[in-house]
Write a protein that holds these residues in place. Structure first.
Motif, PDB file in Angstrom:
ATOM      1  N   PHE A   1      -6.131  -0.420 -38.497  1.00  0.00           N
ATOM      2  CA  PHE A   1      -6.301   0.936 -37.985  1.00  0.00           C
ATOM      3  C   PHE A   1      -7.682   1.517 -38.296  1.00  0.00           C
ATOM      4  CE2 PHE A   1      -1.645   1.156 -37.427  1.00  0.00           C
ATOM      5  CZ  PHE A   1      -1.598   1.798 -36.197  1.00  0.00           C
ATOM      6  N   VAL A   2      -8.180   1.324 -39.510  1.00  0.00           N
ATOM      7  CA  VAL A   2      -9.467   1.941 -39.865  1.00  0.00           C
ATOM      8  C   VAL A   2     -10.643   1.235 -39.199  1.00  0.00           C
ATOM      9  CG1 VAL A   2      -8.568   2.753 -42.086  1.00  0.00           C
ATOM     10  CG2 VAL A   2      -9.816   0.573 -41.978  1.00  0.00           C
ATOM     11  N   SER A   3     -10.442  -0.009 -38.754  1.00  0.00           N
ATOM     12  CA  SER A   3     -11.548  -0.744 -38.151  1.00  0.00           C
ATOM     13  C   SER A   3     -12.051  -0.087 -36.868  1.00  0.00           C
ATOM     14  CB  SER A   3     -11.123  -2.195 -37.862  1.00  0.00           C
ATOM     15  OG  SER A   3     -10.095  -2.247 -36.887  1.00  0.00           O
ATOM     16  N   VAL A   4     -11.155   0.565 -36.132  1.00  0.00           N
ATOM     17  CA  VAL A   4     -11.551   1.174 -34.856  1.00  0.00           C
ATOM     18  C   VAL A   4     -12.464   2.383 -35.062  1.00  0.00           C
ATOM     19  CG1 VAL A   4     -10.744   2.314 -32.753  1.00  0.00           C
ATOM     20  CG2 VAL A   4      -9.551   0.283 -33.625  1.00  0.00           C
ATOM     21  N   PRO A   5     -12.041   3.419 -35.799  1.00  0.00           N
ATOM     22  CA  PRO A   5     -12.931   4.573 -35.963  1.00  0.00           C
ATOM     23  C   PRO A   5     -14.235   4.231 -36.678  1.00  0.00           C
ATOM     24  CG  PRO A   5     -11.066   4.727 -37.458  1.00  0.00           C
ATOM     25  CD  PRO A   5     -10.753   3.631 -36.499  1.00  0.00           C
ATOM     26  N   LEU A   6     -14.178   3.352 -37.665  1.00  0.00           N
ATOM     27  CA  LEU A   6     -15.399   2.972 -38.381  1.00  0.00           C
ATOM     28  C   LEU A   6     -16.367   2.243 -37.452  1.00  0.00           C
ATOM     29  CD1 LEU A   6     -14.025   1.805 -41.857  1.00  0.00           C
ATOM     30  CD2 LEU A   6     -15.226   3.925 -41.314  1.00  0.00           C
TER      31      LEU A   6
ATOM     32  N   VAL B   1      -9.571   8.000 -41.638  1.00  0.00           N
ATOM     33  CA  VAL B   1      -9.536   6.900 -42.610  1.00  0.00           C
ATOM     34  C   VAL B   1      -8.710   7.277 -43.836  1.00  0.00           C
ATOM     35  CG1 VAL B   1     -10.937   5.519 -44.201  1.00  0.00           C
ATOM     36  CG2 VAL B   1     -11.693   5.853 -41.838  1.00  0.00           C
ATOM     37  N   LEU B   2      -8.912   8.485 -44.351  1.00  0.00           N
ATOM     38  CA  LEU B   2      -8.140   8.922 -45.524  1.00  0.00           C
ATOM     39  C   LEU B   2      -6.652   8.964 -45.211  1.00  0.00           C
ATOM     40  CD1 LEU B   2     -10.391  11.787 -46.967  1.00  0.00           C
ATOM     41  CD2 LEU B   2     -10.046   9.484 -47.893  1.00  0.00           C
ATOM     42  N   ALA B   3      -6.305   9.459 -44.029  1.00  0.00           N
ATOM     43  CA  ALA B   3      -4.893   9.525 -43.643  1.00  0.00           C
ATOM     44  C   ALA B   3      -4.305   8.123 -43.517  1.00  0.00           C
ATOM     45  CB  ALA B   3      -4.752  10.287 -42.320  1.00  0.00           C
ATOM     46  N   VAL B   4      -5.057   7.187 -42.942  1.00  0.00           N
ATOM     47  CA  VAL B   4      -4.562   5.821 -42.791  1.00  0.00           C
ATOM     48  C   VAL B   4      -4.415   5.143 -44.158  1.00  0.00           C
ATOM     49  CG1 VAL B   4      -5.130   3.526 -41.903  1.00  0.00           C
ATOM     50  CG2 VAL B   4      -5.408   5.522 -40.439  1.00  0.00           C
ATOM     51  N   LEU B   5      -5.320   5.431 -45.079  1.00  0.00           N
ATOM     52  CA  LEU B   5      -5.184   4.884 -46.431  1.00  0.00           C
ATOM     53  C   LEU B   5      -3.886   5.362 -47.074  1.00  0.00           C
ATOM     54  CD1 LEU B   5      -8.834   5.189 -47.819  1.00  0.00           C
ATOM     55  CD2 LEU B   5      -7.624   3.101 -47.142  1.00  0.00           C
ATOM     56  N   LEU B   6      -3.543   6.621 -46.835  1.00  0.00           N
ATOM     57  CA  LEU B   6      -2.269   7.143 -47.344  1.00  0.00           C
ATOM     58  C   LEU B   6      -1.092   6.452 -46.654  1.00  0.00           C
ATOM     59  CD1 LEU B   6      -2.802  10.990 -47.762  1.00  0.00           C
ATOM     60  CD2 LEU B   6      -2.172   9.345 -49.528  1.00  0.00           C
ATOM     61  N   VAL B   7      -1.243   6.176 -45.367  1.00  0.00           N
ATOM     62  CA  VAL B   7      -0.206   5.433 -44.648  1.00  0.00           C
ATOM     63  C   VAL B   7      -0.016   4.067 -45.299  1.00  0.00           C
ATOM     64  CG1 VAL B   7       0.378   4.276 -42.483  1.00  0.00           C
ATOM     65  CG2 VAL B   7      -0.535   6.598 -42.437  1.00  0.00           C
ATOM     66  N   GLY B   8      -1.134   3.426 -45.669  1.00  0.00           N
ATOM     67  CA  GLY B   8      -1.065   2.123 -46.313  1.00  0.00           C
ATOM     68  C   GLY B   8      -0.334   2.170 -47.642  1.00  0.00           C
ATOM     69  N   LEU B   9      -0.659   3.178 -48.460  1.00  0.00           N
ATOM     70  CA  LEU B   9       0.019   3.326 -49.757  1.00  0.00           C
ATOM     71  C   LEU B   9       1.506   3.588 -49.550  1.00  0.00           C
ATOM     72  CD1 LEU B   9      -2.624   5.518 -51.655  1.00  0.00           C
ATOM     73  CD2 LEU B   9      -2.096   3.100 -52.049  1.00  0.00           C
ATOM     74  N   HIS B  10       1.810   4.456 -48.611  1.00  0.00           N
ATOM     75  CA  HIS B  10       3.202   4.786 -48.288  1.00  0.00           C
ATOM     76  C   HIS B  10       3.932   3.534 -47.789  1.00  0.00           C
ATOM     77  CE1 HIS B  10       6.134   8.017 -47.238  1.00  0.00           C
ATOM     78  NE2 HIS B  10       6.569   7.107 -46.376  1.00  0.00           N
ATOM     79  N   LEU B  11       3.234   2.767 -46.968  1.00  0.00           N
ATOM     80  CA  LEU B  11       3.819   1.566 -46.381  1.00  0.00           C
ATOM     81  C   LEU B  11       4.098   0.497 -47.440  1.00  0.00           C
ATOM     82  CD1 LEU B  11       4.623   0.320 -43.677  1.00  0.00           C
ATOM     83  CD2 LEU B  11       2.277  -0.493 -43.422  1.00  0.00           C
TER      84      LEU B  11
END
Length: 229
Positions: A216-221, A169-179
């Motif tokens: 993306f985060v919806s799946v692992p959560l 989740v933290l990595a995907v949040l960074l992907v979101g900020l980067h995106l």
């Protein structure tokens, strides 16, 4: 033997264009990958069928995994070009300003953007490597070979492995900020931004980043909290 680099790429404008185009390829990949991941909510059969289709698309016209391999090559080239452009532009910017002006400090927003893109990009690269080792090469996945893709995803984000979910989740949040910053920068680099549409393009960049992040985060959560099992 030195590699001949096109003159247009050696220019700042050329590097920004290459970064924008390669970034666009990666954004399209992320959206497609996200849509595929969401099939897990349709059940094991649909998700496993999707994973199987990725490896067999194009058959029997082309051998198994041909189109997937081509897609992987295109994505890899886009990643290399994107990173190369980013590093080249960073070096050029530092060379153009060898002395830091004390009277003119960077704004908080600018500093935030630089740190997000620079350090966030490194973390995202490490995340991608881990993700490939986990669900593509099955090196660090708890199930490994012999199980279905659905079973591997569920085992990966089991509640007992909450730390993996947190990392993801933290990595995907960074992907979101980067995106978000990257999409808006691409609009600017390609000359699409004007004072009139600036707010609209910023909103579009935020929307794209938000949808991709939530997808993306919806799946692992969902797996960790038992909504998918």
């Amino acid at each position: 033997m030195a590699i001949a680099i096109p003159k247009v790429y050696r220019s700042t404008v050329g590097k920004k264009a290459v970064m924008a185009v390669s970034g666009a390829v990666l954004v399209l990949f992320l959206i497609g990958h996200m849509v595929g991941n969401l099939k897990i909510f349709l059940g094991a059969d649909d998700f496993n069928h999707y994973a199987h289709w990725l490896r067999t698309m194009g058959e029997p016209a082309v051998p198994r995994r041909t189109l997937l391999t081509i897609l992987e090559v295109v994505i890899s080239v886009a990643v290399v070009l994107h990173i190369w452009s980013a590093v080249s532009l960073g070096k050029r910017a530092r060379a153009a300003r060898p002395v830091k002006y004390q009277a003119r400090k960077k704004s908080h927003a600018q500093g935030y953007a630089v740190h997000t893109m620079r350090y966030g990009g490194v973390i995202i690269l490490l995340f991608v490597i881990w993700h490939l080792l986990d669900l593509t090469f099955l090196v660090v996945n708890p199930k490994g070979d012999g199980f279905t893709p659905y079973e591997r995803v569920v085992a990966d984000f089991d509640a007992s492995r909450w730390y993996i979910t947190v990392w993801y989740v933290l990595a995907v949040l960074l992907v979101g900020l980067h995106l978000r910053h990257g999409v808006w920068s691409a609009f600017n680099s390609l000359g699409w931004r004007t004072p009139r549409n600036d707010r609209t393009l910023r909103g579009l960049a935020f929307a794209v980043a938000g949808v991709v992040t939530l997808g993306f985060v919806s799946v692992p959560l969902s797996v960790t909290f038992g909504w998918v099992s």
